[in-house]
Design an enzyme around this catalytic site. Structure first.
Site, PDB file in Angstrom:
ATOM      1  N   GLY A 241      -8.274   9.040  33.871  1.00  0.00           N
ATOM      2  CA  GLY A 241      -7.749   8.488  35.130  1.00  0.00           C
ATOM      3  C   GLY A 241      -6.257   8.720  35.294  1.00  0.00           C
TER       4      GLY A 241
ATOM      5  N   TYR B  84      -9.222  -9.808  39.077  1.00  0.00           N
ATOM      6  CA  TYR B  84      -8.340  -8.882  38.333  1.00  0.00           C
ATOM      7  C   TYR B  84      -7.247  -9.655  37.589  1.00  0.00           C
ATOM      8  CZ  TYR B  84      -5.521  -4.586  37.757  1.00  0.00           C
ATOM      9  OH  TYR B  84      -4.803  -3.521  37.271  1.00  0.00           O
TER      10      TYR B  84
HETATM   11  N1  CAA Z   1       0.339 -14.119  50.882  1.00  0.00           N
HETATM   12  C1  CAA Z   1      -0.096 -15.053  51.795  1.00  0.00           C
HETATM   13  N2  CAA Z   1      -0.934 -14.751  52.799  1.00  0.00           N
HETATM   14  C2  CAA Z   1      -1.348 -13.497  52.913  1.00  0.00           C
HETATM   15  C3  CAA Z   1      -0.941 -12.481  51.999  1.00  0.00           C
HETATM   16  C4  CAA Z   1      -0.055 -12.840  50.967  1.00  0.00           C
HETATM   17  N3  CAA Z   1       0.375 -11.955  50.047  1.00  0.00           N
HETATM   18  N4  CAA Z   1      -1.528 -11.339  52.361  1.00  0.00           N
HETATM   19  C5  CAA Z   1      -2.288 -11.600  53.436  1.00  0.00           C
HETATM   20  N5  CAA Z   1      -2.172 -12.900  53.775  1.00  0.00           N
HETATM   21  C6  CAA Z   1      -2.841 -13.597  54.883  1.00  0.00           C
HETATM   22  C7  CAA Z   1      -2.987 -12.698  56.092  1.00  0.00           C
HETATM   23  O1  CAA Z   1      -1.817 -12.759  56.872  1.00  0.00           O
HETATM   24  C8  CAA Z   1      -4.208 -13.260  56.759  1.00  0.00           C
HETATM   25  O2  CAA Z   1      -3.852 -14.436  57.429  1.00  0.00           O
HETATM   26  P1  CAA Z   1      -4.622 -14.883  58.777  1.00  0.00           P
HETATM   27  O3  CAA Z   1      -6.088 -14.998  58.400  1.00  0.00           O
HETATM   28  O4  CAA Z   1      -3.979 -16.161  59.125  1.00  0.00           O
HETATM   29  O5  CAA Z   1      -4.343 -13.760  59.745  1.00  0.00           O
HETATM   30  C9  CAA Z   1      -5.099 -13.706  55.623  1.00  0.00           C
HETATM   31  O6  CAA Z   1      -4.202 -13.886  54.501  1.00  0.00           O
HETATM   32  C10 CAA Z   1      -6.176 -12.668  55.289  1.00  0.00           C
HETATM   33  O7  CAA Z   1      -5.520 -11.487  54.806  1.00  0.00           O
HETATM   34  P2  CAA Z   1      -6.100 -10.042  54.993  1.00  0.00           P
HETATM   35  O8  CAA Z   1      -6.290  -9.764  56.446  1.00  0.00           O
HETATM   36  O9  CAA Z   1      -5.285  -9.108  54.201  1.00  0.00           O
HETATM   37  O10 CAA Z   1      -7.560 -10.213  54.345  1.00  0.00           O
HETATM   38  P3  CAA Z   1      -8.558  -9.071  54.117  1.00  0.00           P
HETATM   39  O11 CAA Z   1      -9.847  -9.726  53.727  1.00  0.00           O
HETATM   40  O12 CAA Z   1      -8.554  -8.088  55.214  1.00  0.00           O
HETATM   41  O13 CAA Z   1      -7.932  -8.291  52.853  1.00  0.00           O
HETATM   42  C11 CAA Z   1      -7.364  -7.841  50.604  1.00  0.00           C
HETATM   43  C12 CAA Z   1      -7.897  -8.878  51.592  1.00  0.00           C
HETATM   44  C13 CAA Z   1      -8.243  -6.574  50.594  1.00  0.00           C
HETATM   45  C14 CAA Z   1      -7.427  -8.479  49.246  1.00  0.00           C
HETATM   46  C15 CAA Z   1      -5.930  -7.459  50.988  1.00  0.00           C
HETATM   47  O14 CAA Z   1      -5.188  -8.646  51.185  1.00  0.00           O
HETATM   48  C16 CAA Z   1      -5.227  -6.638  49.921  1.00  0.00           C
HETATM   49  O15 CAA Z   1      -5.465  -5.453  49.761  1.00  0.00           O
HETATM   50  N6  CAA Z   1      -4.304  -7.273  49.156  1.00  0.00           N
HETATM   51  C17 CAA Z   1      -3.538  -6.606  48.107  1.00  0.00           C
HETATM   52  C18 CAA Z   1      -4.294  -6.664  46.823  1.00  0.00           C
HETATM   53  C19 CAA Z   1      -3.510  -5.954  45.731  1.00  0.00           C
HETATM   54  O16 CAA Z   1      -2.306  -6.113  45.579  1.00  0.00           O
HETATM   55  N7  CAA Z   1      -4.197  -5.142  44.937  1.00  0.00           N
HETATM   56  C20 CAA Z   1      -3.540  -4.426  43.913  1.00  0.00           C
HETATM   57  C21 CAA Z   1      -4.251  -3.113  43.698  1.00  0.00           C
HETATM   58  S1  CAA Z   1      -3.395  -2.078  42.521  1.00  0.00           S
HETATM   59  C22 CAA Z   1      -3.613  -2.849  41.071  1.00  0.00           C
HETATM   60  O17 CAA Z   1      -4.296  -3.814  40.912  1.00  0.00           O
HETATM   61  C23 CAA Z   1      -2.903  -2.247  39.889  1.00  0.00           C
HETATM   62  C24 CAA Z   1      -2.007  -3.202  39.259  1.00  0.00           C
HETATM   63  O18 CAA Z   1      -2.266  -3.636  38.152  1.00  0.00           O
HETATM   64  C25 CAA Z   1      -0.760  -3.594  39.966  1.00  0.00           C
END
Ligand code: CAA
Length: 248
Positions: A13, A155
């Site tokens: 990966g 995670y």
């Molecule tokens: N803090 C507080 N509120 C938040 C927020 C945050 N960080 N992010 C989003 N929200 C809020 C939104 O504004 C939304 O509010 P409303 O319902 O009032 O509009 C609500 O939470 C829902 O958020 P989403 O629309 O984003 O929800 P979703 O279901 O469409 O998506 C998710 C959810 C897919 C988890 C998306 O939030 C996301 O991708 N988050 C990031 C996850 C992340 O960081 N992953 C890391 C991947 S890389 C990795 O893991 C490697 C590593 O080790 C670092």
């Protein structure tokens, strides 16, 4: 002295590839694992590319989420290459969703692949390391174990568990010449961060003080440091490599 044999789970990966190359460059024999039959062709292509680039890295199929699969793969590794003394537990997946939308399958997949795997794989090689009175176990955790992350209860929990494992095992094997450490990468530019929407990715990038995502080599460099024989006084520790994204 024989060249140490390094095993890198999920070695084909994004971060895994950089780790494999780096350990190979540092004079180790390296075996990379990949997850299953559906990845066999891709793994073979990956291997020929690396061989062409001058990295004679071997590959073995090992589903780290399955204990039985690890037993079988470890027997193959031992027969073909000998005892593993440097183990990098790097394989991992994401199945992001907010808690209220997370299916139990998303929870289980991440716990099995990111946490159970560390037991499943390490259990195969710990006796060999004890016999040789030398071993380096490097567990790849995450910034999101340290700080938690919206959308990642699975995670964050699994990766936090990895560091608990590190600290407990480090104590058990400290007198046996074996060190056990965790690296907690921040957001590194691999396919994993491209699974997030661009909007969220850009928001996250803006939070990183150095102003960029990590490169896989940034992590490989720390792995190489911990894998060295000279690093014998470093154990049970967690190393943040995150561009200043989280400081604690
Ligand atoms: N803090 C507080 N509120 C938040 C927020 C945050 N960080 N992010 C989003 N929200 C809020 C939104 O504004 C939304 O509010 P409303 O319902 O009032 O509009 C609500 O939470 C829902 O958020 P989403 O629309 O984003 O929800 P979703 O279901 O469409 O998506 C998710 C959810 C897919 C988890 C998306 O939030 C996301 O991708 N988050 C990031 C996850 C992340 O960081 N992953 C890391 C991947 S890389 C990795 O893991 C490697 C590593 O080790 C670092």
């Amino acid at each position: 002295m024989n060249k140490p044999l390094a095993l890198v789970t999920g070695g084909t990966g994004g971060i895994g590839t950089a780790i494999c190359k780096r350990l190979c460059r540092d004079g180790m024999r390296v075996v990379a694992t990949y997850s299953g039959p559906s990845r066999q062709l891709a793994a073979a292509e990956w291997q020929s590319e690396l061989v062409e680039m001058g990295f004679p890295i071997e590959t073995v199929m090992m589903n780290v989420a399955s204990y039985d699969d690890c037993v079988t793969a470890a027997a193959e590794i031992r027969n073909r290459f000998g005892e593993v003394t440097v183990l990098v537990n790097n394989a991992g997946i994401t199945r992001d969703a907010v808690m209220k939308k997370m299916a139990v399958e998303q929870w289980k997949a991440v716990i099995h692949t990111n946490l159970d795997s560390v037991f499943n794989v390490t259990h195969q090689f710990i006796d060999g390391m004890i016999d040789q009175h030398f071993g380096r176990i490097i567990n790849i955790s995450s910034i999101n174990a340290q700080k938690g992350q919206f959308g990642q209860v699975n995670y964050s929990a699994a990766k936090a568990g990895v560091h608990g494992f590190t600290k407990a095992l480090a104590q058990e094997v400290a007198r046996k010449g074996i060190t056990v450490n965790t690296i907690s990468p921040g957001y590194v530019d691999t396919s994993m961060i491209h699974a997030m929407s661009e909007e969220i990715r850009e928001k996250i990038k803006a939070q990183i003080p150095v102003g960029r995502f990590g490169e896989p080599d940034d992590i490989a460099r720390m792995v190489a440091f911990l894998a060295a024989r000279e690093s014998s006084f470093i154990t049970g520790a967690d190393f943040a490599v995150n561009g200043g994204h989280y400081m604690h």
